[in-house]
Every structure is written in C-alpha cells, then in structure tokens.
Design a protein around this motif. Structure first.
Motif, PDB file in Angstrom:
ATOM      1  N   ASP A   1       0.829  -1.216   0.000  1.00  0.00           N
ATOM      2  CA  ASP A   1       0.000   0.000   0.000  1.00  0.00           C
ATOM      3  C   ASP A   1       0.863   1.266   0.000  1.00  0.00           C
ATOM      4  O   ASP A   1       0.549   2.238  -0.685  1.00  0.00           O
TER       5      ASP A   1
ATOM      6  N   THR B   1       2.309   1.677  -3.468  1.00  0.00           N
ATOM      7  CA  THR B   1       1.261   2.136  -4.402  1.00  0.00           C
ATOM      8  C   THR B   1       1.057   3.643  -4.257  1.00  0.00           C
ATOM      9  O   THR B   1       0.973   4.369  -5.256  1.00  0.00           O
TER      10      THR B   1
ATOM     11  N   LYS C   1       2.014   6.437  -7.154  1.00  0.00           N
ATOM     12  CA  LYS C   1       0.964   7.357  -7.635  1.00  0.00           C
ATOM     13  C   LYS C   1       1.436   8.808  -7.542  1.00  0.00           C
ATOM     14  O   LYS C   1       1.250   9.616  -8.459  1.00  0.00           O
TER      15      LYS C   1
ATOM     16  N   CYS D   1       7.877  -1.366  -9.370  1.00  0.00           N
ATOM     17  CA  CYS D   1       6.499  -0.991  -9.738  1.00  0.00           C
ATOM     18  C   CYS D   1       6.432   0.276 -10.583  1.00  0.00           C
ATOM     19  O   CYS D   1       5.336   0.763 -10.863  1.00  0.00           O
TER      20      CYS D   1
END
Ligand code: F6P
Length: 329
Positions: free
Chosen positions: A204, A207, A211, A245
């Motif tokens: 999390d 992520t 972002k 990622c």
C-alpha cells in the motif's frame, strides 16, 4: 531538603547541546555555592560510583561540542529494585544530595524511581527525537534537524540530476517529529511517519508513493524526495519495490547517527543554558521530581509523574502541508 552537593548525568542517546546543558548546570550550580559532581556513563556509572568533581574549569571549551563529555551508557541492572537501591547508596556515600538527569522519557522514569527512594531529582529533556510529551522542545532537536536538512539538500542535487526517487530515512525512534520538520524544510514531495503508517502494508505504501511520483512527473518534477521516519522501517526494501512498480530509479539513504553528532545550533545552546539554570533553581527552591520543559515557548517545569502521563503527537497541519506545498494545490 538540605542540599549541598548536586550530581549531574546524561542518559540515553546523546544529543547535541547536552554539553551546553552540563556547562550551565555546573557553572550556575557553583554560583549558588553547591558542590557539583559529574556522574560518568549515566545510570550505569551512578550505581558504580563513577563520580568526578566539577569546577568551573572542568566545563571550559564545552559549549560548542557535540556528544556528552560525561558519556552515556545503557544499564540493565539500574531499573531493577536492587539497581535503584545501589544507585541511591552510591550517590549518598559520595555525598550527593540531589541529581540532575539530562535525557529522555526512559531516563525520567529512572529519575522518578530515584526520587521515590530518597534521592531528589530534576530532569532536563535531551534527545534529538523531540518525543517527550510534556515539553514542546528537547535539547538536540534543532541541531539534528539542521544536519538532516543539509544532507537532504545534497541528496536532492543528485536525485534531480538522475531524475530519481530518493527515500531518505531519518531518526526519531517511534515518532515522526524529525521527519515532518525535515520534509517541510527541504520541500520533500512526501513524508511517511509511524503515527500514520506504522501498520500500513509495504504494498500500500509503494502504491501511494508510485501514484505520487506519476502525479509529479505530469507537472514536470525531476525528482521525488520522500522523507521516511525510521519507525516505519525498511526503506531499502521499499526503494526496491518502488523501482519494480515504476519506471523510476529509486535509492534509499539512511542518515543514521550523523543526526546525533555535531556542534549544537544556537537554539540548542540557548535552551540548554536556560534549562540548566532552571534545574538548579528548582533544587534551590526545595523542589524535586520535576522536569524542566518548554511550554508556550517559555521555560517552565512539570511534575515528572504528570509529565510522563502526558501525550503529544505530530502536527496534522504540518504533516498535510508537506504534500500541499509540494503539489501547489
Ligand atoms: O533517541 C535517539 C535515537 O537516535 C533515536 O532516534 C534512535 O531510534 C535511537 O536513538 C538509536 O539508538 P542507538 O544509538 O542505541 O542505536
């Protein structure tokens, strides 16, 4: 309480400005005609009777020096009933009537026990973490912030050149005070603190960071600086996951003990001088079991038991400001 001799020790992690506090305690104590004794290596030295006589000359050339000239150490024996009894006896045998303890919450719990067992104590907050609830400020915090800020500025140069994401881990134990202030001072894109994210999963967190990196790229940002408090943990692993990622090279830097050293800033020296004086004044007035604090920007003091029961938290306003200023919305 007839006090003739006052001992002073530093305990827990050292912090820039502790020496300035020792100097203030000793010099002001001498002007009040107390005999002043230094206790070496914190509570460890107290229960072993590691004492040195301190005159005005013994604290010469100290105000500008980082670390603690009295040294500090951790003691497993001290917090036990036998350890406390041994410490009180060692102090009394040497003629020490009261003790000034410069350190953090853990050190004040020790001071509280000594007081309960017949040795009057006064605490002075000294830790780079600024995590002592009863005071707005702890000696060493400003110096640590400045050290971290300078390091982040340097890392930012190279992060911009390489268009990288830099995760920079700062100290603070379980608190995010250093992280939030350093993030604000360096214009970091993000700050991650244990008060908010101790239990957030790495996935999390990654992520959220990715972002934010993408949002930054859209508005032309050439780097992404994330200040992460050590209490969140494992910044190296997070950096690897961010690279996996995203298409952004990511590096983690753990600033570590560099934040604990160095010559204290003017703020730390001035606060140390004032706190040292107040500690001696309290003993002169026959008070003990108190912590010298900063309250509403002024030097004050509070009962140790009350102080240890207080709670404080990072400023929500400052925490949100990091992201708001970085985005400009
Ligand atoms: O309390 C000061 C501090 O530097 C914390 O920020 C950090 O978690 C801890 O001490 C490190 O302790 P040590 O020097 O024992 O590794």
């Amino acid at each position: 309480m007839d006090i003739k001799t006052i001992g002073v020790l530093t305990s827990g992690g050292d912090a820039p400005g502790m020496n300035a506090a020792i100097r203030a305690v000793v010099r002001y104590g001498l002007t009040k005609e107390f005999r002043m004794v230094g206790v070496e290596r914190g509570y460890h030295g107290l229960l072993r009777g590691e004492f040195i006589e301190m005159d005005a000359a013994s604290v010469c050339d100290l105000i500008q020096r980082g670390g603690t000239v009295l040294q500090t150490a951790r003691s497993k024996l001290f917090p036990t009933p036998e350890g406390i009894a041994q410490a009180v006896k060692a102090a009394k045998d040497y003629g020490i009537d009261a003790l000034i303890v410069i350190g953090g919450d853990g050190s004040f719990r020790g001071a509280q026990k000594l007081c309960e067992n017949g040795l009057p104590t006064i605490g002075i907050p000294g830790t780079i973490d600024n995590d002592i609830s009863c005071t707005e400020y702890t000696i060493g915090y400003d110096t640590a912030l400045n050290t971290a800020m300078e390091a982040v500025d340097k890392i930012r140069d190279t992060a911009t050149s390489h268009q990288r994401c830099s995760l920079i881990e700062v100290m603070g134990r379980n608190a995010g005070y250093i992280a939030v202030d350093v993030a604000l001072a360096t214009g970091a894109e993000m700050v991650i603190v244990p008060e908010k994210d101790k239990n957030t999963s790495k996935v999390d967190l990654v992520t959220r960071i990715v972002k934010d990196i993408e949002a930054g790229q859209k508005v032309g940002k050439k780097h992404h600086i994330v200040i992460i408090a050590e209490g969140v943990g494992d910044s190296q692993k997070l950096a690897e996951m961010i690279e996996e990622c995203s298409d952004v090279e990511t590096r983690a830097t753990v600033l570590g003990h560099i934040q604990r050293g160095g010559s204290p800033t003017i703020r730390d020296r001035v606060i140390a001088a004032q706190m040292g004086m107040r500690a001696i004044d309290l003993l002169t007035e026959g008070k003990s079991n108190r912590v010298v604090i900063v309250k509403n920007g002024m030097i004050d003091d509070v009962d140790i038991d009350e102080g240890l029961a207080m709670k404080k938290s990072i400023s929500e306003y400052k925490y949100c400001l990091v992201g708001n200023l970085s985005r400009g919305v």
